[in-house]
Design a protein around this motif. Structure first.
Motif, PDB file in Angstrom:
ATOM      1  N   LYS A  36      10.006  14.120  13.811  1.00 25.93           N
ATOM      2  CA  LYS A  36      10.415  14.631  12.630  1.00 25.93           C
ATOM      3  C   LYS A  36       8.838  14.191  11.579  1.00 25.93           C
ATOM      4  O   LYS A  36       9.070  14.569  10.400  1.00 25.93           O
ATOM      5  N   GLY A  37       8.365  13.451  12.070  1.00 29.22           N
ATOM      6  CA  GLY A  37       7.071  12.854  11.206  1.00 29.22           C
ATOM      7  C   GLY A  37       7.210  11.631  10.698  1.00 29.22           C
ATOM      8  O   GLY A  37       6.545  11.176   9.964  1.00 29.22           O
ATOM      9  N   ASN A  38       8.469  10.909  10.913  1.00 28.67           N
ATOM     10  CA  ASN A  38       8.804   9.697  10.149  1.00 28.67           C
ATOM     11  C   ASN A  38       8.013   8.617  10.878  1.00 28.67           C
ATOM     12  O   ASN A  38       7.820   8.516  12.073  1.00 28.67           O
ATOM     13  N   ILE A  39       7.186   7.734   9.944  1.00 24.28           N
ATOM     14  CA  ILE A  39       6.697   6.784  10.589  1.00 24.28           C
ATOM     15  C   ILE A  39       7.347   5.663  11.423  1.00 24.28           C
ATOM     16  O   ILE A  39       8.410   5.143  10.770  1.00 24.28           O
ATOM     17  N   GLN A  40       7.205   5.599  12.798  1.00 20.58           N
ATOM     18  CA  GLN A  40       8.046   4.388  13.464  1.00 20.58           C
ATOM     19  C   GLN A  40       7.162   3.208  13.335  1.00 20.58           C
ATOM     20  O   GLN A  40       7.471   2.022  13.311  1.00 20.58           O
ATOM     21  N   VAL A  41       5.643   3.186  13.735  1.00 23.18           N
ATOM     22  CA  VAL A  41       4.776   2.096  13.573  1.00 23.18           C
ATOM     23  C   VAL A  41       3.706   2.513  12.435  1.00 23.18           C
ATOM     24  O   VAL A  41       2.983   3.298  12.442  1.00 23.18           O
ATOM     25  N   LYS A  52     -11.147   4.692  -2.281  1.00 23.21           N
ATOM     26  CA  LYS A  52     -11.215   5.806  -1.459  1.00 23.21           C
ATOM     27  C   LYS A  52     -10.894   5.544  -0.019  1.00 23.21           C
ATOM     28  O   LYS A  52     -10.141   6.625   0.665  1.00 23.21           O
ATOM     29  N   PHE A  53     -11.306   4.240   0.583  1.00 24.80           N
ATOM     30  CA  PHE A  53     -10.854   3.976   1.822  1.00 24.80           C
ATOM     31  C   PHE A  53      -9.411   3.864   1.867  1.00 24.80           C
ATOM     32  O   PHE A  53      -8.683   4.293   2.991  1.00 24.80           O
ATOM     33  N   GLU A  54      -8.573   3.446   1.007  1.00 16.74           N
ATOM     34  CA  GLU A  54      -7.164   3.361   1.008  1.00 16.74           C
ATOM     35  C   GLU A  54      -6.705   4.744   1.040  1.00 16.74           C
ATOM     36  O   GLU A  54      -5.482   5.016   1.476  1.00 16.74           O
ATOM     37  N   SER A  55      -7.114   5.468   0.130  1.00 16.60           N
ATOM     38  CA  SER A  55      -6.832   7.077  -0.120  1.00 16.60           C
ATOM     39  C   SER A  55      -6.900   7.706   1.232  1.00 16.60           C
ATOM     40  O   SER A  55      -6.127   8.340   1.537  1.00 16.60           O
ATOM     41  N   ASP A  56      -7.954   7.352   1.882  1.00 17.21           N
ATOM     42  CA  ASP A  56      -8.132   8.143   3.322  1.00 17.21           C
ATOM     43  C   ASP A  56      -7.206   7.889   4.303  1.00 17.21           C
ATOM     44  O   ASP A  56      -6.674   8.732   5.082  1.00 17.21           O
ATOM     45  N   LEU A  57      -6.626   6.699   4.298  1.00 18.51           N
ATOM     46  CA  LEU A  57      -5.717   6.124   5.142  1.00 18.51           C
ATOM     47  C   LEU A  57      -4.136   6.659   4.826  1.00 18.51           C
ATOM     48  O   LEU A  57      -3.512   7.207   5.547  1.00 18.51           O
ATOM     49  N   ALA A  58      -4.137   6.827   3.313  1.00 15.10           N
ATOM     50  CA  ALA A  58      -2.731   7.369   2.831  1.00 15.10           C
ATOM     51  C   ALA A  58      -2.782   9.151   3.445  1.00 15.10           C
ATOM     52  O   ALA A  58      -1.775   9.170   4.058  1.00 15.10           O
ATOM     53  N   ALA A  59      -3.836   9.769   3.276  1.00 11.93           N
ATOM     54  CA  ALA A  59      -3.855  10.958   3.432  1.00 11.93           C
ATOM     55  C   ALA A  59      -3.790  11.335   5.140  1.00 11.93           C
ATOM     56  O   ALA A  59      -3.068  12.372   5.603  1.00 11.93           O
ATOM     57  N   ALA A  60      -4.222  10.263   5.919  1.00 11.89           N
ATOM     58  CA  ALA A  60      -4.084  10.337   7.221  1.00 11.89           C
ATOM     59  C   ALA A  60      -2.906   9.871   7.694  1.00 11.89           C
ATOM     60  O   ALA A  60      -2.393   9.747   8.927  1.00 11.89           O
ATOM     61  N   LYS A  61      -1.897   9.410   6.830  1.00 11.01           N
ATOM     62  CA  LYS A  61      -0.621   9.004   7.371  1.00 11.01           C
ATOM     63  C   LYS A  61      -0.455   7.875   8.095  1.00 11.01           C
ATOM     64  O   LYS A  61       0.240   7.438   8.814  1.00 11.01           O
ATOM     65  N   ALA A  62      -1.784   6.848   7.717  1.00  8.55           N
ATOM     66  CA  ALA A  62      -1.730   5.933   8.682  1.00  8.55           C
ATOM     67  C   ALA A  62      -1.274   4.619   7.992  1.00  8.55           C
ATOM     68  O   ALA A  62      -1.151   3.664   8.321  1.00  8.55           O
ATOM     69  N   THR A  63      -1.133   4.847   6.581  1.00  5.91           N
ATOM     70  CA  THR A  63      -0.381   3.723   5.753  1.00  5.91           C
ATOM     71  C   THR A  63       0.561   4.464   5.055  1.00  5.91           C
ATOM     72  O   THR A  63       0.545   5.623   4.635  1.00  5.91           O
ATOM     73  N   ASN A  64       1.542   3.536   4.857  1.00  7.98           N
ATOM     74  CA  ASN A  64       2.807   4.129   3.733  1.00  7.98           C
ATOM     75  C   ASN A  64       3.390   3.013   2.847  1.00  7.98           C
ATOM     76  O   ASN A  64       3.882   1.971   3.368  1.00  7.98           O
ATOM     77  N   PRO A  65       3.140   3.360   1.461  1.00  6.87           N
ATOM     78  CA  PRO A  65       3.774   1.844   0.850  1.00  6.87           C
ATOM     79  C   PRO A  65       5.280   2.015   0.757  1.00  6.87           C
ATOM     80  O   PRO A  65       5.688   0.728  -0.001  1.00  6.87           O
ATOM     81  N   SER A  66       5.961   2.860   1.347  1.00  8.17           N
ATOM     82  CA  SER A  66       7.486   2.704   1.346  1.00  8.17           C
ATOM     83  C   SER A  66       7.795   1.825   2.406  1.00  8.17           C
ATOM     84  O   SER A  66       9.051   1.268   2.446  1.00  8.17           O
ATOM     85  N   ILE A  67       6.951   1.321   3.412  1.00  7.51           N
ATOM     86  CA  ILE A  67       7.458   0.449   4.486  1.00  7.51           C
ATOM     87  C   ILE A  67       6.857  -0.779   4.015  1.00  7.51           C
ATOM     88  O   ILE A  67       5.765  -1.396   3.487  1.00  7.51           O
TER      89      ILE A  67
END
Lengths: 427, 302
Positions: A187-192, A239-254
């Motif tokens: 479903k696209g939910n981040i596991q790691v 911008k570095f952080e923003s790109d990671l968020a856009a790539a869904k490699a980081t998620n502030p709710s975790i």
């Protein structure tokens, strides 16, 4: 323009009436020629409390005429407690505080000036990062105590499974590792999570960002309190952080402090104190799974970190300032029975913190029980000290809101930084 | 018949005695209400970092300029959040409590139902906030039910678009009990003859409610509305418990919480007091507006 005496008197009478109604007494006192000093801190449980209590007991035994009484509250309540007690005329003689609050405590005449001879010794014997974290403008606030630096924590197994054999050394490698290690369900939910850029508690998103900013050569605030984080280095870091968020490699709710231990986070930018928690939580898995490295910068060889500290100073309203400095000097300078380090250095190192005194750091670095501690100690030599002039706390909150707007809501990073910079007011 | 001078003397003596009996309450109000209020007004025009009155400086209206500036965060999003939170929770709580009170009035074991709905009022805000916080979690009860229905988990407290409505619902839920108690008393005060007469005239349930219950319930409703509004505009504890910092990104930050942060975290007592004054004026204006609307409709509120 100073407020008129009449109004001041009315206000003072009002406060006195309120204080009288609420009751209250002096923060320190004593019978006969015995002096009782109060020490307010957040060392409220575990090894931190035990270590401090042990030193106080030792002092009280050796100094029957100057008795120290420890008062503890949780860290979240420390500033509020200080504010309320000080305003009510019941402030502690010795205050232990977070360096970030230094500016406002200094502005409000809470901390007394460090006597010249003690200040000279502190400046000569403590590390630059520790001194920077507890100095406002040119004013030293007290004895540096806790010192923390930021590093990159990574899960060796998750990185190895993604074909990464060594920790990243540039932003490009860091982003690549984050994208390779992120895992999602159908479903696209981040596991790691690939790279965590937030932490729990008061520092949230700011300290990881400032560490990246430092690695790019940027600064948080100018000495006069104006924002400096919205320059090219700041824009690049966000911008570095923003790109990671856009790539869904980081998620502030975790929450990294909850998910890292169970393999839910591959990498996280965190403070050194986290090692103690991970050891307790992960037990045998700690040594096999956890690695620590310097936070890489945008170019090969560049690295960055943030150092924040605590200090113990004397209340300007203390009637026993001389005795308070006497105790603090003893507490921070007397050595352990083997004479290798100071008792305070040992007390802090036992909690997984960096001792702020240069000699203690050097001694501990000789025989680090855990290789993961080495990058944390190294960072104390190059980390950006967290600014603490009046208004720094508000600036930090404004910056946090900007970063979270980017990470959580996908706002444009340049716009968010510009808005945050506008909200920062020099005081 | 008593002579006028003797009667006046008696009245004076009675007046003095009355004030004597009132003095503990008056002293209490002076110390805990009037003095802090006066101090807050002084602070609103000052620059003060707390702790030491010697550092108090006159700042004129600069605190108000900062607070009311559209470049800052107080007007938008904080004041907007505060009003949305108050209006939303009052609307939900009033609508819910009228419905619940009306139903309870027609049920057996009314005492039991009233106690059941009053329980959240007895529980502490901390307990309520934490229970709902757990239910709102990604792996919590509400998302569990949504997942069972095939809906993806919602970040009730972590998503900026859901956070404020989520907290508003909890505030409304926690307020229903008190309102139900007042409205039930209001319903009990409506004479049954009115309903009987209307039924004879062929009125159905809807007519009875709309034409008899609601108009005659207006004094109780007005009281509920005013008290809920003031409570909603001053809400603070629930926000702290559920979101910790008024987040995500100020999405749940409200005026009372921002005041607390400014004063106790940042040492900006002047700004915090200016915010308090602005909020005071807003609450006063909304309360007067409610009273004016009620009076215009012929309701005796005095």
């Amino acid at each position: 323009m100073r407020i008129s005496r009449g109004i001041k008197l009315a206000v003072a009478l009002g406060l006195l009436a309120s204080a009288a109604a609420c009751g209250g007494g002096s923060g320190s006192g004593g019978g006969g020629d015995q002096v009782e000093l109060t020490l307010l801190s957040h060392y409220s449980d575990g090894p931190s409390k035990e270590g401090l209590d042990k030193m106080i007991q030792e002092w009280n035994k050796e100094n029957p005429k100057i008795q120290v009484k420890s008062q503890v509250v949780k860290f979240d309540d420390l500033l509020t407690t200080m504010t309320v007690r000080q305003t009510g005329g019941r402030g502690a003689d010795i205050v232990s505080a977070y360096g970030l609050w230094g500016g406002q405590l200094l502005k409000a005449n809470v901390v007394a000036k460090v006597p010249d001879d003690i200040a000279a010794k502190i400046k000569a014997e403590y590390s630059p990062a520790a001194l920077g974290a507890v100095t406002t403008g040119d004013t030293l606030l007290g004895y540096p105590t806790e010192l923390n630096t930021y590093v990159l924590f990574y899960n060796k197994k998750i990185l190895a499974a993604a074909g990464i054999s060594k920790p990243p050394t540039t932003w490009a490698e860091l982003a690549d590792a984050a994208k390779k290690t992120v895992q999602r369900d159908a479903k696209g939910n981040i596991q790691v999570e690939g790279l965590s850029l937030i932490q729990d508690g008061d520092n949230k998103s700011v300290h990881p960002f400032l560490s990246l900013l430092d690695s790019a050569g940027g600064k948080f605030l100018a000495p006069d309190g104006t924002a400096q984080f919205d320059d090219a280095a700041g824009k690049a870091a966000l911008k570095f952080e923003s790109d990671l968020a856009a790539a869904k490699a980081t998620n502030p709710s975790i929450s990294p402090t909850k998910q890292f231990r169970s393999g839910g986070v591959a990498m996280a930018i965190q403070a050194g104190w986290w090692i103690g928690s991970l050891k307790t939580q992960m037990k045998d898995h700690y040594s096999t799974d956890v690695g620590v490295a310097a936070i890489p910068g945008p170019t090969p060889g560049s690295k960055g970190s943030l150092a924040y500290g605590f200090f113990m100073g004397v209340n300007q309203r203390s009637k026993h300032a001389a005795e308070a400095w006497k105790f603090l000097t003893w507490m921070n300078e007397h050595k352990t029975p083997d004479g290798k380090v100071t008792e305070t250095g040992k007390w802090l190192a036992d909690q997984g913190l960096i001792p702020p005194r240069t000699a203690d750091q050097a001694e501990y670095k000789k025989s680090l029980s855990d290789p993961n501690l080495a990058p944390i100690y190294d960072a104390a030599t190059y980390a950006m000290a967290e600014p603490n002039q009046p208004g720094a706390y508000e600036a930090k909150t404004a910056l946090h809101n900007a970063i979270m707007g980017v990470l959580a809501d996908g706002k444009n990073s340049d716009d968010a930084l510009a808005q945050a910079a506008k909200a920062v007011k020099p005081q | 018949m008593v002579a006028p001078t003797r009667r006046l003397g008696k009245l004076h003596r009675e007046g003095r005695a009355a004030y004597l009996f009132l003095s503990p309450a008056l002293l209490f109000f002076c110390v805990f209400l009037i003095l802090p209020f006066v101090f807050a007004i002084v602070l609103a025009f000052s620059d003060w970092g707390g702790f030491d009155l010697g550092t108090l400086k006159w700042a004129g209206t600069s605190n108000f300029r900062d607070v009311l500036s559209f470049n800052g965060i107080f007007v938008k999003p904080i004041l907007v959040n505060t009003l949305l939170f108050a209006f939303g929770s009052v609307f939900l709580a009033t609508f819910g409590s009228v419905l619940v009170a009306y139903c309870i009035d027609r049920l057996s074991f009314q005492g039991f139902w009233r106690v059941l709905y009053f329980l959240p009022v007895v529980a502490t805000v901390v307990a309520i906030g934490n229970v709902w916080k757990m239910m709102y979690q990604p792996a919590g009860l509400i998302n569990g039910v949504l997942n069972k229905l095939g809906v993806n988990s919602i970040g009730f407290l972590s998503d900026a678009s859901y956070a404020l409505p989520s907290v508003t619902v909890v505030q409304a839920w926690a307020s229903i009990g008190g309102a139900v108690l007042i409205l039930t008393a209001g319903l009990k005060a409506i004479p049954t003859q009115y309903y009987e007469a209307a039924e004879v005239d062929g009125a159905n349930s809807w007519h009875l409610f709309w034409s008899i219950t609601l108009p005659l319930l207006r004094p109780a409703l007005l009281f509920v509305l005013i008290t809920q509004f003031i409570g909603g505009l001053q809400s603070f504890a629930l926000i702290i418990v559920m979101t910790g910092d008024g987040g995500p990104v100020n999405a749940t930050n409200v005026a009372a919480f921002e005041m607390y942060q400014r004063a106790f975290k940042y040492g900006a007592w002047g700004t915090a007091s200016a915010m308090a004054m602005v909020l005071f004026v807003i609450i006063l204006a909304i309360t007067l507006l409610q009273l004016w609307i009620a009076r215009r409709r012929g309701e005796e509120t005095s």
